[in-house]
Write an enzyme that holds these catalytic residues in place. Structure first.
Site, PDB file in Angstrom:
ATOM      1  N   HIS A  24      37.829  42.054  22.321  1.00 39.12           N
ATOM      2  CA  HIS A  24      37.858  40.715  21.728  1.00 39.12           C
ATOM      3  C   HIS A  24      36.554  40.356  21.008  1.00 39.12           C
ATOM      4  CE1 HIS A  24      35.786  39.066  25.228  1.00 39.12           C
ATOM      5  NE2 HIS A  24      36.837  38.973  25.988  1.00 39.12           N
ATOM      6  N   HIS A  78      43.470  37.000  37.921  1.00 39.58           N
ATOM      7  CA  HIS A  78      42.906  36.525  36.645  1.00 39.58           C
ATOM      8  C   HIS A  78      43.961  36.719  35.557  1.00 39.58           C
ATOM      9  CE1 HIS A  78      40.216  35.663  33.447  1.00 39.58           C
ATOM     10  NE2 HIS A  78      39.638  36.835  33.300  1.00 39.58           N
ATOM     11  N   GLU A  80      43.476  36.621  32.154  1.00 41.49           N
ATOM     12  CA  GLU A  80      43.121  37.088  30.804  1.00 41.49           C
ATOM     13  C   GLU A  80      43.990  38.305  30.473  1.00 41.49           C
ATOM     14  OE1 GLU A  80      38.921  37.439  29.901  1.00 41.49           O
ATOM     15  OE2 GLU A  80      39.367  37.554  27.752  1.00 41.49           O
ATOM     16  N   ASP A  82      43.726  41.239  29.358  1.00 41.23           N
ATOM     17  CA  ASP A  82      43.430  42.616  29.776  1.00 41.23           C
ATOM     18  C   ASP A  82      43.895  42.896  31.205  1.00 41.23           C
ATOM     19  OD1 ASP A  82      41.368  40.734  30.218  1.00 41.23           O
ATOM     20  OD2 ASP A  82      39.884  42.277  30.581  1.00 41.23           O
ATOM     21  N   HIS A 145      36.052  34.734  35.693  1.00 45.96           N
ATOM     22  CA  HIS A 145      35.526  34.498  34.376  1.00 45.96           C
ATOM     23  C   HIS A 145      36.204  33.340  33.646  1.00 45.96           C
ATOM     24  CE1 HIS A 145      36.101  36.225  30.066  1.00 45.96           C
ATOM     25  NE2 HIS A 145      35.018  35.535  30.063  1.00 45.96           N
ATOM     26  N   ASP A 164      37.017  40.239  37.297  1.00 47.81           N
ATOM     27  CA  ASP A 164      35.956  40.559  36.324  1.00 47.81           C
ATOM     28  C   ASP A 164      34.564  40.707  36.954  1.00 47.81           C
ATOM     29  OD1 ASP A 164      37.431  40.751  34.009  1.00 47.81           O
ATOM     30  OD2 ASP A 164      37.101  38.682  33.391  1.00 47.81           O
ATOM     31  N   TYR A 196      27.432  43.814  30.400  1.00 48.66           N
ATOM     32  CA  TYR A 196      28.628  43.052  30.794  1.00 48.66           C
ATOM     33  C   TYR A 196      28.236  41.629  31.203  1.00 48.66           C
ATOM     34  CZ  TYR A 196      33.064  42.336  33.323  1.00 48.66           C
ATOM     35  OH  TYR A 196      34.274  41.866  33.782  1.00 48.66           O
ATOM     36  N   HIS A 229      37.136  46.079  36.207  1.00 46.13           N
ATOM     37  CA  HIS A 229      36.598  46.961  35.156  1.00 46.13           C
ATOM     38  C   HIS A 229      35.532  47.864  35.776  1.00 46.13           C
ATOM     39  CE1 HIS A 229      38.376  44.658  31.845  1.00 46.13           C
ATOM     40  NE2 HIS A 229      37.850  43.550  32.335  1.00 46.13           N
TER      41      HIS A 229
HETATM   42 FE1  FEO Z   1      38.195  37.901  31.824  1.00 53.39          FE
HETATM   43 FE2  FEO Z   1      38.541  41.354  32.090  1.00 53.39          FE
HETATM   44  O1  FEO Z   1      39.010  39.583  31.657  1.00 53.39           O
END
Ligand code: FEO
Length: 405
Positions: A24, A78, A80, A82, A145, A164, A196, A229
């Protein structure tokens, strides 16, 4: 990569995205991973999904362990994209599963998907769910996040699934911290963590400190942290917690980063005596040209250093566009505990240095003023002034840094 058991009965079923370079808009030179987890217990439970492009892979990983239609619970930590964008595919395979999610997560999920036929249970901090031998404890972590975010703690395994937080964008075949360090280096890992944090979590330092304090107050023993991640912290989870506390407290290295762009190389020529002056005061310095580097790289280097000099030529009485882009991005990240100054060349009216100071003051950064400007091209005298400005800035940075020691 096939499913990997991370704790007895708990498996990583995620994917490695070796190729993503634009996350993004944030440049990810090392790719990333989308981690999700499956607990095989009396009630089979999935924690998060993956980016939709890879839903087949996570489904295959799940199928290597169980029939996906047997999944009873899906915890969405979460929303988001991803992490949640494969939920439609998963729900297609197990339409009677129950989703556990925060209230804000539920509202967001309803915007992304038709959830009318889905069984969704809202959870909040302190709620628990027994799935057989294992007990899940939910912990809301708003803004870490997104407002919907939460973590899930599995008591019997002392495992924190942290979405995240505590992650890194780094694609590697290593799934655990100790494996990563055997193949790569601690410096690479630290750099990925800082990258990050700087680009994603910098605005939320206070929230991070409070959340870590809350977890400590709850007395949760943690011997593994599994983020969504990057690598899973099994050997030394305290390393990432301590790094987050340090970063949340604004920890920086006593060095200077010069971040600049240039039109006809005049501003670029100023970086040489500036760098030399800083260096001659015994301070480490690096130079980042914005048109040669992603803005996310510049932000990472900004975050690592206590001091930053920002250079821009004047274009149309103001800041050069790439420098303006950097400043807009940085402003949104709400940087704290850094000292900054500005420099640049101009042809007639000037304006870039003035406008940079206006921006960095609005951000609340400590400043060293006045900045330094040169007309058209730095003369020998200008270069001496730049050198002295560099020396002075290095000393001001050292004085400022001492307040944090
Ligand atoms: Fe806030 Fe990895 O997404």
């Amino acid at each position: 990569m096939k499913a990997i058991e991370i704790k007895p009965g708990i498996y990583w079923v995620g994917v490695i995205d070796w190729a993503v370079r634009d996350f993004h808009g944030y440049v990810t030179p090392n790719g990333t991973t989308y981690n999700n987890y499956l607990a095989i217990d009396d009630q089979i439970t999935l924690f998060d999904t993956v980016k939709h492009d890879f839903s087949e892979i996570t489904v295959d990983n799940i199928k290597s362990l169980v029939d996906p239609s047997k999944i009873k619970n899906i915890v969405i930590n979460h929303i988001e994209n991803d992490h949640v964008s494969s939920i439609g595919d998963i729900m297609h395979l197990t339409p009677n599963a129950t989703i556990y999610i925060t209230n804000k997560g539920k509202k967001g999920l309803e915007r992304f998907f038709d959830t009318s036929k889905w069984d969704i249970k809202v959870v909040k901090t302190g709620d628990t769910l027994s799935i057989g031998k294992k007990t899940l404890l939910f912990l809301e972590t708003p803004m870490l996040h997104w407002p919907d975010s939460m973590m899930t703690y599995i008591k019997e395994d002392r495992l924190l699934i942290s979405q995240d937080a505590f992650g890194q964008h780094y694609a590697s075949a290593a799934r655990f911290d100790d494996e990563f360090m055997n193949c790569f280096s601690v410096n690479e890992l630290d750099d990925a963590i800082k990258d990050y944090y700087a680009n994603i979590l910098m605005p939320f330092g206070t929230l991070i400190k409070n959340k870590i304090a809350e977890v400590q107050k709850l007395g949760l023993e943690i011997d593994m942290i599994a983020p969504d991640h990057g690598i899973i912290w099994r050997k030394d989870p305290s390393k990432i917690i301590n790094m987050y506390l340090d970063m949340a407290n604004g920890k920086a290295e006593p060095k200077v980063v010069i971040i600049y762009d240039t039109m006809w190389r005049s501003t670029e020529q100023m970086t040489v005596p500036l760098m030399q002056g800083i260096r001659d005061e015994g301070v480490e310095v690096i130079v980042v040209k914005l048109r040669a580097n992603p803005v996310s790289f510049a932000v990472k280097e900004f975050w690592k250093a206590r001091g930053c000099l920002i250079g821009s030529p004047t274009l149309n009485n103001s800041i050069f566009p790439t420098v303006a882009e950097f400043l807009v991005y940085l402003k949104g990240l709400k940087p704290k505990n850094r000292i900054a100054g500005a420099f640049g060349s101009y042809g007639w009216g000037g304006g870039a240095v003035r406008d940079i100071y206006e921006d960095i003051k609005k951000m609340g950064l400590q400043t060293v003023e006045p900045g330094i400007q040169v007309n058209y091209k730095p003369s020998a005298e200008d270069q001496k002034l730049c050198y002295e400005f560099g020396r002075n800035f290095a000393n001001k940075m050292k004085e400022y840094h001492a307040k944090f020691e």
